[in-house]
Design a protein around this motif. Structure first.
Motif, PDB file in Angstrom:
ATOM      1  N   ALA A   1       0.955  -1.500  -0.030  1.00 15.75           N
ATOM      2  CA  ALA A   1      -0.042   0.253   0.029  1.00 15.75           C
ATOM      3  C   ALA A   1       0.813   1.180   0.335  1.00 15.75           C
ATOM      4  CB  ALA A   1      -0.585  -0.005   1.067  1.00 15.75           C
ATOM      5  N   ILE A   2       1.910   0.960   0.630  1.00 18.02           N
ATOM      6  CA  ILE A   2       2.571   2.590   0.760  1.00 18.02           C
ATOM      7  C   ILE A   2       3.567   2.685  -0.694  1.00 18.02           C
ATOM      8  CG2 ILE A   2       4.883   3.672   2.082  1.00 18.02           C
ATOM      9  CD1 ILE A   2       4.243   1.859   4.663  1.00 18.02           C
TER      10      ILE A   2
ATOM     11  N   ARG B   1       4.273   5.657  -5.448  1.00 17.55           N
ATOM     12  CA  ARG B   1       3.939   5.536  -7.316  1.00 17.55           C
ATOM     13  C   ARG B   1       2.984   6.812  -7.543  1.00 17.55           C
ATOM     14  NH1 ARG B   1       4.806  -0.347  -6.868  1.00 17.55           N
ATOM     15  NH2 ARG B   1       2.721  -0.915  -6.709  1.00 17.55           N
ATOM     16  N   ARG B   2       1.129   6.510  -7.057  1.00 16.62           N
ATOM     17  CA  ARG B   2       0.615   7.614  -7.309  1.00 16.62           C
ATOM     18  C   ARG B   2       0.973   9.097  -7.101  1.00 16.62           C
ATOM     19  NH1 ARG B   2      -4.282   5.413  -4.114  1.00 16.62           N
ATOM     20  NH2 ARG B   2      -2.980   4.053  -3.230  1.00 16.62           N
ATOM     21  N   GLN B   3       1.747   9.043  -6.195  1.00 16.26           N
ATOM     22  CA  GLN B   3       2.457  10.102  -5.883  1.00 16.26           C
ATOM     23  C   GLN B   3       3.144  11.245  -6.700  1.00 16.26           C
ATOM     24  OE1 GLN B   3       3.858  10.756  -2.205  1.00 16.26           O
ATOM     25  NE2 GLN B   3       2.118  11.026  -1.003  1.00 16.26           N
ATOM     26  N   ARG B   4       3.942  10.333  -6.816  1.00 20.80           N
ATOM     27  CA  ARG B   4       4.968   9.916  -8.762  1.00 20.80           C
ATOM     28  C   ARG B   4       4.683  10.665  -9.940  1.00 20.80           C
ATOM     29  NH1 ARG B   4       8.443   5.451  -7.758  1.00 20.80           N
ATOM     30  NH2 ARG B   4       8.758   5.599  -5.923  1.00 20.80           N
TER      31      ARG B   4
END
Length: 165
Positions: free
Chosen positions: A155-156, A161-164
């Motif tokens: 999950a982390i 990955r979504r933040q990047r």
């Protein structure tokens, strides 16, 4: 300028065999690194990466530590000098370590199990552990904790990955 031989190649550990299930079946209380008294064909067989620690255990007799039931298969090119596959092998340890292990292994539920068999600087070594057997519910709890840890890590990493992106 001369080069250091120690820095050229990593002497490190060349792992031959590992008892992965030991950490699942036992609570590891203390670990020790020991040398092994081996015959020539045993060393050659180990260098081929063949050994099994699954049924192995350590027993202390007459102030000497002995490794029992570790399977090192016979060397294929060996002749009449070949060794027997499951013979007991002497462990090389300091007297104080042997005495400490002997006193602690006398307690109920404690045993001494091999964790890994490897070469360190060209010498065969075995990592043994003073261990206490786990109950079935302890094993389930450990598996549950590992699974929870994996899920949180996934999950982390997915959030990162979504933040990047």
């Amino acid at each position: 300028m001369a080069k250091d031989k120690g820095k050229d190649k990593d002497p490190g550990r060349k792992l031959v065999a590992q008892h992965k299930k030991a950490r699942h079946d036992y609570h590891i209380l203390d670990t020790y690194e020991c040398g092994l008294v081996l015959s020539g064909t045993e060393v050659k067989s180990l260098r081929q990466g063949r050994a099994s620690l699954v049924d192995g255990f350590v027993q202390i007799d007459n102030n000497e530590a002995w490794l029992h039931n570790v399977h090192i298969p016979e060397y294929a090119q060996g002749t009449w000098t070949n060794h027997s596959a499951r013979r007991k092998r002497k462990l090389l340890m300091h007297r104080a370590e042997i005495d400490k292990l002997e006193s602690k292994s006398q307690e109920s539920g404690h045993t001494i199990v091999p964790l890994a068999l490897y070469f360190k600087d060209g010498r065969a070594k075995v990592e043994i552990a003073l261990a206490k057997g786990k109950k079935e519910y302890d094993k389930r709890q450990t598996l549950r904790e590992q699974q929870d840890r994996r899920e949180t890590d996934r999950a982390i990493s997915a959030a990162r990955r979504r933040q990047r992106a």
